[in-house]
Scaffold this motif. Structure first.
Motif, short mmCIF file in Angstrom:
data_model
loop_
_atom_site.label_atom_id
_atom_site.label_comp_id
_atom_site.label_asym_id
_atom_site.label_seq_id
_atom_site.Cartn_x
_atom_site.Cartn_y
_atom_site.Cartn_z
N GLY A 22 -6.85 18.42 11.07
CA GLY A 22 -5.79 18.32 9.92
C GLY A 22 -6.37 17.22 8.88
N SER A 23 -5.27 17.05 7.79
CA SER A 23 -5.88 16.08 6.66
C SER A 23 -4.80 15.31 6.47
CB SER A 23 -6.37 17.24 5.48
OG SER A 23 -6.99 17.97 5.68
N LEU A 24 -5.35 14.08 5.67
CA LEU A 24 -4.24 12.98 5.45
C LEU A 24 -4.81 12.36 4.16
CD1 LEU A 24 -3.27 11.00 8.71
CD2 LEU A 24 -1.71 12.36 7.08
N ARG A 25 -3.97 11.98 3.26
CA ARG A 25 -4.55 11.12 2.00
C ARG A 25 -4.05 9.54 2.21
NH1 ARG A 25 -4.24 12.07 -4.65
NH2 ARG A 25 -1.96 11.60 -3.90
N LEU A 26 -4.71 8.85 2.22
CA LEU A 26 -4.32 7.47 2.01
C LEU A 26 -4.26 6.93 0.84
CD1 LEU A 26 -6.05 5.65 5.30
CD2 LEU A 26 -4.02 6.95 5.13
N SER A 27 -3.49 6.01 0.49
CA SER A 27 -3.48 5.65 -1.13
C SER A 27 -3.39 3.99 -0.94
CB SER A 27 -2.13 5.77 -1.80
OG SER A 27 -2.15 7.48 -1.92
N CYS A 28 -4.01 3.38 -1.89
CA CYS A 28 -3.99 1.82 -2.04
C CYS A 28 -3.39 1.45 -3.45
CB CYS A 28 -5.27 1.33 -1.70
SG CYS A 28 -5.67 -0.40 -1.97
N ALA A 29 -2.49 0.94 -3.38
CA ALA A 29 -2.15 0.47 -4.78
C ALA A 29 -2.35 -1.02 -5.25
CB ALA A 29 -0.48 0.42 -4.65
N ALA A 30 -2.80 -1.28 -6.33
CA ALA A 30 -3.38 -2.47 -6.52
C ALA A 30 -2.61 -3.17 -7.78
CB ALA A 30 -4.86 -2.61 -6.94
N SER A 31 -2.34 -4.44 -7.68
CA SER A 31 -1.54 -5.04 -8.65
C SER A 31 -2.14 -6.53 -8.79
CB SER A 31 -0.07 -5.31 -8.33
OG SER A 31 0.16 -6.05 -6.97
N GLY A 32 -1.93 -7.26 -10.06
CA GLY A 32 -2.32 -8.50 -10.12
C GLY A 32 -3.33 -8.46 -11.24
N ARG A 33 -4.59 -8.87 -11.09
CA ARG A 33 -5.71 -9.08 -11.90
C ARG A 33 -6.09 -7.57 -12.05
NH1 ARG A 33 -10.33 -13.40 -11.19
NH2 ARG A 33 -10.65 -12.41 -13.19
N THR A 34 -7.06 -7.34 -13.10
CA THR A 34 -7.47 -6.08 -13.45
C THR A 34 -8.10 -5.15 -12.44
OG1 THR A 34 -7.68 -6.92 -15.70
CG2 THR A 34 -8.71 -4.92 -15.25
N PHE A 35 -7.49 -4.11 -12.26
CA PHE A 35 -8.02 -3.34 -11.19
C PHE A 35 -9.58 -2.84 -11.48
CE2 PHE A 35 -7.82 -0.39 -7.91
CZ PHE A 35 -8.22 0.80 -8.25
N SER A 36 -9.79 -2.78 -12.51
CA SER A 36 -11.26 -2.26 -12.71
C SER A 36 -12.28 -3.15 -12.30
CB SER A 36 -11.30 -1.53 -14.40
OG SER A 36 -10.86 -2.51 -15.14
N VAL B 36 -5.79 -10.16 -6.60
CA VAL B 36 -5.48 -8.85 -6.56
C VAL B 36 -4.51 -8.66 -5.43
CG1 VAL B 36 -7.25 -7.82 -5.71
CG2 VAL B 36 -5.77 -6.37 -7.24
N GLN B 37 -3.51 -7.98 -5.20
CA GLN B 37 -2.81 -7.37 -4.20
C GLN B 37 -2.80 -6.05 -3.96
OE1 GLN B 37 -0.87 -9.34 -6.64
NE2 GLN B 37 -1.92 -11.17 -5.97
N VAL B 38 -3.13 -5.57 -2.64
CA VAL B 38 -3.31 -4.24 -2.29
C VAL B 38 -2.44 -3.81 -1.12
CG1 VAL B 38 -5.68 -4.23 -3.10
CG2 VAL B 38 -5.29 -4.86 -0.69
#
Length: 122
Positions: free
Chosen positions: A16-30, A2-4
């Motif tokens: 303050g606040s921030l929201r980080l995201s991590c997008a996954a691709s490749g094999r099944t994320f779950s 998987v790639q992230v």
């Protein structure tokens, strides 16, 4: 495998606040448990938060408990870290990681992103 890829870092004032995201691709994320780690200059990379592959369990470092929330969305293959009440000591490069086992240990994660910088000023 998987790639992230992380996104959402930036500069913010204390409180303050921030929201980080991590997008996954490749094999099944779950199929992967996911974690956030961070590394400040001159320090070891440390655990921040983890979420089970099914989202049924989460863990947090004591230093962020009550301020950070980890979550994941299986419809978009994305993991998030909502960070609130940020402190200068939260300043670090934040890394997203994926592993086959749910763990707080860095060694249990096989796939890592390039990191995103979070800077908190006082």
């Amino acid at each position: 495998q998987v790639q992230v890829v992380e996104s959402g870092g930036g500069s913010v004032q204390a409180g303050g606040s921030l929201r980080l995201s991590c997008a996954a691709s490749g094999r099944t994320f779950s199929g992967y448990s996911m974690g956030w780690f961070r590394q400040a200059p001159g320090k070891e990379r440390e655990f921040v938060a983890a979420i089970h592959r099914k989202g049924v369990s989460t863990s947090y470092a004591d230093s962020v408990k009550g301020r950070f929330t980890i979550s994941r969305d299986h419809t978009t293959n994305t993991m998030y870290l909502q960070m609130s009440n940020l402190k200068p000591e939260d300043t670090a490069v934040y890394y997203c990681a994926a592993g086959e086992r749910y763990s707080t240990l860095r060694a249990m994660y096989d796939y890592w992103g390039q990191g995103t910088q979070v800077t908190v000023s006082s």
